[in-house]
Design a protein around this motif. Structure first.
Motif, PDB file in Angstrom:
ATOM      1  N   THR A   1       0.606  -1.307  -0.138  1.00  0.00           N
ATOM      2  CA  THR A   1       0.369   0.172  -0.711  1.00  0.00           C
ATOM      3  C   THR A   1       0.812   1.207   0.233  1.00  0.00           C
TER       4      THR A   1
ATOM      5  N   LYS B   1      -2.385   3.681   6.151  1.00  0.00           N
ATOM      6  CA  LYS B   1      -2.461   2.538   4.577  1.00  0.00           C
ATOM      7  C   LYS B   1      -1.376   1.714   5.762  1.00  0.00           C
TER       8      LYS B   1
ATOM      9  N   PRO C   1     -11.726   1.216   3.351  1.00  0.00           N
ATOM     10  CA  PRO C   1     -11.754   2.105   1.808  1.00  0.00           C
ATOM     11  C   PRO C   1     -11.834   1.300   0.962  1.00  0.00           C
ATOM     12  N   GLU C   2     -12.115   1.308  -0.043  1.00  0.00           N
ATOM     13  CA  GLU C   2     -12.314   0.398  -1.022  1.00  0.00           C
ATOM     14  C   GLU C   2     -10.600  -0.361  -1.812  1.00  0.00           C
ATOM     15  N   LYS C   3      -9.739   1.049  -2.051  1.00  0.00           N
ATOM     16  CA  LYS C   3      -8.887   1.109  -2.669  1.00  0.00           C
ATOM     17  C   LYS C   3      -7.706  -0.546  -1.680  1.00  0.00           C
ATOM     18  N   TYR C   4      -8.416  -0.278  -0.701  1.00  0.00           N
ATOM     19  CA  TYR C   4      -6.787  -1.186   0.432  1.00  0.00           C
ATOM     20  C   TYR C   4      -7.623  -2.692   0.204  1.00  0.00           C
ATOM     21  N   ARG C   5      -8.906  -2.602  -0.083  1.00  0.00           N
ATOM     22  CA  ARG C   5      -9.185  -3.868   0.400  1.00  0.00           C
ATOM     23  C   ARG C   5      -8.894  -5.241  -0.643  1.00  0.00           C
ATOM     24  N   LYS C   6      -8.663  -5.281  -2.003  1.00  0.00           N
ATOM     25  CA  LYS C   6      -7.724  -5.652  -2.844  1.00  0.00           C
ATOM     26  C   LYS C   6      -6.230  -5.862  -2.277  1.00  0.00           C
ATOM     27  N   LYS C   7      -5.145  -5.395  -1.682  1.00  0.00           N
ATOM     28  CA  LYS C   7      -4.622  -5.280  -1.297  1.00  0.00           C
ATOM     29  C   LYS C   7      -4.179  -6.239   0.258  1.00  0.00           C
TER      30      LYS C   7
ATOM     31  N   TRP D   1     -20.048  -5.720  -0.138  1.00  0.00           N
ATOM     32  CA  TRP D   1     -18.772  -6.113  -1.372  1.00  0.00           C
ATOM     33  C   TRP D   1     -18.155  -6.988  -2.482  1.00  0.00           C
TER      34      TRP D   1
ATOM     35  N   GLU E   1     -17.800  -9.334  -6.072  1.00  0.00           N
ATOM     36  CA  GLU E   1     -16.048  -9.377  -6.550  1.00  0.00           C
ATOM     37  C   GLU E   1     -16.489 -10.680  -6.896  1.00  0.00           C
TER      38      GLU E   1
END
Length: 390
Positions: free
Chosen positions: A200, A213, A226-232, A338, A342
Motif C-alpha cells: 500500500t 495505509k 476503504p475499497e482501495k485497500y480491500r484487494k491489497k 461488496w 467481487e
C-alpha cells in the motif's frame, strides 16, 4: 556492588531465563525521536493506538522519577510454520502475521521483565523500576536502538544481526545507573526492498511509516475498510509480514527455541468460512490466547470476508448472503455486499443485492450495496455453470 558487576550478573540471569538479547541505554530524553514523532503527527501518519503525550513518550523521567537506565530485551520468534495446512478451492484459509503466532507475546515478555525486576530488587532493594511491552508510552524500537539490540531498519522494525527483525521487544526503566551499550549503526545501506514491496506504499521512505495505509494497522480497524485497500489485504486476517519477508537480513532466520511461541497451524492459518459463524465464546476459546485477537472477532471476520472475495470463493456465497441480510453489524453486512459482487457476476448475486437494498437502513451499507449493483450491471452468468466450472 559495582554497577558493572551488577550489569554482568543481570546479563547472565537474562540468558538463564531465556531472554535472547539484552541491552542497556541511558534514560536521557529521546530528542531525535521527539522531532520524528512531531513530524508523524503533523503528517497525520499516526495510527491512533499510540499511548501518552509526546513528552511522556520521549522523556523516561516523566514515567519514572530519577530514571537513570533503560534495559531493553528481545525475544526471537518463529518465521516458518511446520506442516502448514493448504488453502484450496472450497476450503480457503486466512493467515495471522508471524508476530501473532503462539502465546500472546505481551504475556511472555511481561513474565521475563517481572523476573528481571525481582532479580534487581533482591540485589538492590532501594531500586525502583517500571516495565512495558508494546503498549507503553516509550517507543520499543527507539529504546532497543539506543541499547544496541539492533538497528532501526527501513521497514520500521529493529533488525538484529542474530535474528533479523523477527524479535519481540520490551523495556524496563530503572533508577539504577548501569553502564550503557553502544548502538548498532544502520546497516540497510542502499537496500530498498521493503519500501518497494509494501503493498500500500505505507513505507513513505526508509524508516517512515504512514500507519493509516499500513495493512498491519488496517486489519486491526473495526470500520468498513476503504475499497482501495480491500484487494491489497488478500487473505491476511491480522497483520502483514511483507516488509519482513523481503528483507535480506531475515533470509534463513527461524527461531523456534521458545516452546510457548510455537504456533498451532489451525489457529494461525484457519479456514475462512467457519470463522464467519463463530460466537464470541468460540472465538475467545480458539483465538483468545494469541495477540491477534485483541480487537475482538469483528475485524477478523470482516477480513475473512475480504479473504473469500480475494479467492473468489463461489461456495461461500450462501454464507455471505446470510451475513448481508441478517448480521446485526453494519460493517459485516457492508463488507459482505461488496464481497459477493467481487466473487461472482451472476443473476443470483444481483437478486440478492436487490433484496438487501430494499431492507437496508444504514447509509454506509446502502452505499456498498449500490456500488456492487452498479459493478454488476448486466450480462450475468448462470450460477449453476459457474459452480460446474470449479
Amino acid at each position: 556492588m559495582a554497577n558493572t558487576q551488577l550489569k554482568n550478573e543481570l546479563i547472565a540471569y537474562s540468558k538463564h531465563i531465556g531472554i535472547d538479547k539484552i541491552g542497556f541505554a541511558s534514560a536521557d530524553p529521546f530528542v531525535t525521536l521527539k522531532s520524528r514523532l512531531e513530524e508523524q503527527q503533523n503528517l497525520e501518519f499516526q495510527s491512533g493506538f499510540e499511548k501518552g503525550t509526546l513528552e511522556e513518550r520521549t522523556k523516561p523521567e516523566l514515567l519514572l522519577p530519577e530514571a537513570k537506565t533503560i534495559i531493553s530485551i528481545a525475544l526471537a520468534y518463529p518465521s516458518k510454520l511446520k506442516n502448514p495446512p493448504q488453502s484450496k478451492k472450497g476450503d480457503r484459509r486466512g493467515i495471522f502475521c508471524r508476530a501473532s503466532w503462539g502465546e500472546d507475546y505481551h504475556h511472555i515478555l511481561r513474565r521475563k521483565l517481572n523476573m528481571l525486576e525481582e532479580f534487581l530488587v533482591n540485589k538492590v532493594p532501594s531500586a525502583t523500576s517500571k516495565s512495558m511491552v508494546d503498549t507503553g508510552e516509550l517507543s520499543d524500537r527507539a529504546v532497543a536502538e539506543r541499547a544496541g539490540i539492533g538497528w532501526s531498519g527501513k521497514n520500521c522494525a529493529i533488525i538484529t544481526p542474530e535474528f533479523g527483525s523477527y524479535v519481540y521487544l520490551g523495556e524496563m526503566i530503572t533508577t539504577l545507573d548501569l553502564p550503557e551499550d553502544r548502538p548498532i549503526f544502520d546497516q540497510c545501506g542502499s537496500c530498498n526492498k521493503c519500501v518497494d514491496a509494501c503493498p500500500t506504499d505505507a513505507l513513505v521512505q526508509g524508516g517512515q511509516l504512514d500507519s493509516n495505509k499500513c495493512i498491519a494497522f488496517l486489519t486491526q480497524t473495526k470500520e468498513l475498510l476503504p475499497e482501495k485497500y480491500r484487494k491489497k489485504i488478500g487473505n491476511r486476517l491480522y497483520g502483514c509480514d511483507t516488509c519482513q519477508v523481503v528483507c535480506p537480513e531475515n533470509k534463513g532466520k527461524n527461531a523456534d527455541h521458545h516452546s510457548e511461541m510455537i504456533p498451532d497451524p489451525e489457529v494461525v492459518k484457519p479456514k475462512l468460512l467457519p470463522l464467519l459463524k463463530l460466537s464470541n465464546r468460540e472465538f475467545k476459546e480458539k483465538f483468545g490466547g494469541i495477540s491477534g485477537s485483541w480487537r475482538g472477532k469483528k475485524p477478523i471476520q470482516r477480513n475473512a470476508i475480504i479473504g473469500l472475495a480475494h479467492y473468489k470463493e463461489i461456495e461461500s456465497l450462501p454464507d455471505l448472503y446470510k451475513l448481508m441480510h441478517e448480521d446485526p453489524r453494519p460493517v459485516i453486512r457492508g463488507t459482505a455486499a461488496w464481497a459477493v459482487a467481487e466473487i461472482s457476476k451472476n443473476d443470483d448475486v444481483y437478486q440478492q443485492l436487490l433484496k438487501a437494498e430494499q431492507t437496508e437502513s444504514v447509509a454506509e451499507v446502502s452505499v456498498e450495496i449500490k456500488n456492487s449493483l452498479q459493478k454488476l450491471g448486466n450480462g450475468f452468468k448462470p450460477l449453476e455453470k459457474e459452480m460446474k466450472n470449479l
